[in-house]
Design a protein around this motif. Structure first.
Motif, PDB file in Angstrom:
ATOM      1  N   LEU A   8       0.814  -1.235   0.000  1.00  0.00           N
ATOM      2  CA  LEU A   8       0.000   0.000   0.000  1.00  0.00           C
ATOM      3  C   LEU A   8       0.849   1.287   0.000  1.00  0.00           C
ATOM      4  O   LEU A   8       0.582   2.191  -0.795  1.00  0.00           O
ATOM      5  CB  LEU A   8      -0.972  -0.002   1.195  1.00  0.00           C
ATOM      6  CG  LEU A   8      -1.810   1.262   1.299  1.00  0.00           C
ATOM      7  CD1 LEU A   8      -3.152   1.090   0.579  1.00  0.00           C
ATOM      8  CD2 LEU A   8      -2.050   1.659   2.745  1.00  0.00           C
ATOM      9  N   PRO A   9       1.875   1.401   0.872  1.00  0.00           N
ATOM     10  CA  PRO A   9       2.658   2.649   0.857  1.00  0.00           C
ATOM     11  C   PRO A   9       3.318   2.930  -0.497  1.00  0.00           C
ATOM     12  O   PRO A   9       3.423   4.090  -0.904  1.00  0.00           O
ATOM     13  CB  PRO A   9       3.717   2.426   1.937  1.00  0.00           C
ATOM     14  CG  PRO A   9       3.226   1.319   2.775  1.00  0.00           C
ATOM     15  CD  PRO A   9       2.326   0.473   1.926  1.00  0.00           C
ATOM     16  N   LEU A  10       3.749   1.871  -1.202  1.00  0.00           N
ATOM     17  CA  LEU A  10       4.365   2.088  -2.519  1.00  0.00           C
ATOM     18  C   LEU A  10       3.324   2.543  -3.539  1.00  0.00           C
ATOM     19  O   LEU A  10       3.580   3.437  -4.342  1.00  0.00           O
ATOM     20  CB  LEU A  10       5.080   0.825  -3.012  1.00  0.00           C
ATOM     21  CG  LEU A  10       6.555   0.783  -2.612  1.00  0.00           C
ATOM     22  CD1 LEU A  10       6.686   0.364  -1.171  1.00  0.00           C
ATOM     23  CD2 LEU A  10       7.350  -0.119  -3.512  1.00  0.00           C
ATOM     24  N   ARG A  11       2.147   1.901  -3.485  1.00  0.00           N
ATOM     25  CA  ARG A  11       1.079   2.295  -4.425  1.00  0.00           C
ATOM     26  C   ARG A  11       0.691   3.747  -4.202  1.00  0.00           C
ATOM     27  O   ARG A  11       0.547   4.522  -5.148  1.00  0.00           O
ATOM     28  CB  ARG A  11      -0.144   1.396  -4.238  1.00  0.00           C
ATOM     29  CG  ARG A  11       0.114  -0.020  -4.673  1.00  0.00           C
ATOM     30  CD  ARG A  11      -1.184  -0.773  -4.984  1.00  0.00           C
ATOM     31  NE  ARG A  11      -0.871  -2.130  -5.372  1.00  0.00           N
ATOM     32  CZ  ARG A  11      -1.150  -3.210  -4.634  1.00  0.00           C
ATOM     33  NH1 ARG A  11      -1.797  -3.097  -3.500  1.00  0.00           N
ATOM     34  NH2 ARG A  11      -0.788  -4.405  -5.062  1.00  0.00           N
ATOM     35  N   LYS A  12       0.555   4.128  -2.917  1.00  0.00           N
ATOM     36  CA  LYS A  12       0.163   5.508  -2.582  1.00  0.00           C
ATOM     37  C   LYS A  12       1.263   6.494  -2.985  1.00  0.00           C
ATOM     38  O   LYS A  12       0.979   7.614  -3.406  1.00  0.00           O
ATOM     39  CB  LYS A  12      -0.109   5.629  -1.073  1.00  0.00           C
ATOM     40  CG  LYS A  12      -1.340   4.874  -0.633  1.00  0.00           C
ATOM     41  CD  LYS A  12      -2.572   5.693  -0.941  1.00  0.00           C
ATOM     42  CE  LYS A  12      -3.839   5.028  -0.440  1.00  0.00           C
ATOM     43  NZ  LYS A  12      -5.055   5.655  -0.961  1.00  0.00           N
TER      44      LYS A  12
END
Ligand SMILES: O=C(O)COP(=O)(O)O
Ligand SMILES: [Mg+2]
Length: 233
Positions: free
Chosen positions: A159-163
């Motif tokens: 999730l942090p990479l996608r965001k």
């Protein structure tokens, strides 16, 4: 300068890079040791050594502090007090016992020259990460800085990479993750980002190759984007 190390200039498929902080850009073990042991002393608890910290760091402060309490065989109920002391001590010494790894400044400059947008994504709290980047003269490279508290979940969750890709306006397949641990590699794989790991960082006692990154680098300025394939390319 060999042809491979000549700066890459657009057009090329790379859009952005997401760069980890602890163990990738800055050797922060000295800061962790000072802040943690001052906090433990305040609570009358025994100190921890660098080997323990090196093995444990990378999964955020909450994980570090809970693991520390278990390691010194202290009751988990000390967590809140330890967290309060740790924040105070860390912010007071942030950057004083840490150093930028050789080749990092040069490597980041080359990525910017190649036209990539850069974000720093760390599991460290944002309030620790921003002043550290500033103190080390690294803040100017990054359009975004996201800590472990910036999103609902932390690396190794994707999730942090996608965001971060969303914030950068980049496609994961053309966004390189630069890290030092299996958390970075797992998050990158799941998000669809190619990933390189630094050979010198903190990977929970495992060699970085075991996380099966696209490449392992001795220095960030050894990075050759020509030798890497964007995942969609
Ligand atoms: O666990 C931490 O505090 C830092 O970890 P990272 O910068 O390597 O993500
Ligand atoms: Mg790291």
């Amino acid at each position: 300068m060999s042809p491979e190390s000549a700066p890459l200039t657009p057009p090329h498929p790379w859009q952005a890079a997401i760069v980890d902080l602890d163990g990738t850009m800055v050797d922060t073990l000295g800061d962790f040791e000072l802040a943690l042991n001052r906090s433990l002393a305040e609570l009358d608890l025994p100190p921890v050594d660098r080997a323990f910290i090196e093995h444990t760091v990378g999964k955020g402060s909450a994980h570090l502090l809970r693991s520390t309490l278990a390691h010194v065989q202290a009751d988990a109920q000390h967590y809140e007090a330890l967290w309060a002391a740790y924040q105070r001590h860390y912010l007071a010494i942030n950057g004083q016992a840490s150093a930028v790894y050789p080749g990092v400044m040069e490597g980041l400059a080359r990525l910017r020259e190649a036209g990539l947008r850069l974000a720093c994504l760390t599991n460290k709290p944002t309030a620790f990460a921003k002043p550290l980047l500033q103190a080390k003269g690294l803040d100017g490279f990054f359009s975004h800085v996201f800590g472990g508290d910036a999103f609902e979940r932390t690396k190794p969750d994707p999730l942090p990479l996608r965001k971060t890709c969303e914030a950068l306006g980049s496609t994961p397949a053309f966004t390189l993750m630069v890290g030092d641990s299996s958390n970075d590699a797992r998050a990158a794989r799941a998000a669809g980002c190619p990933v390189v790991l630094m050979a010198y960082g903190y990977n929970h006692g495992e060699p970085p190759e075991s996380a099966r990154p696209d490449a392992v680098l001795a220095r960030l300025d050894d990075l050759d984007l020509r030798a890497l394939r964007p995942h969609g390319g």
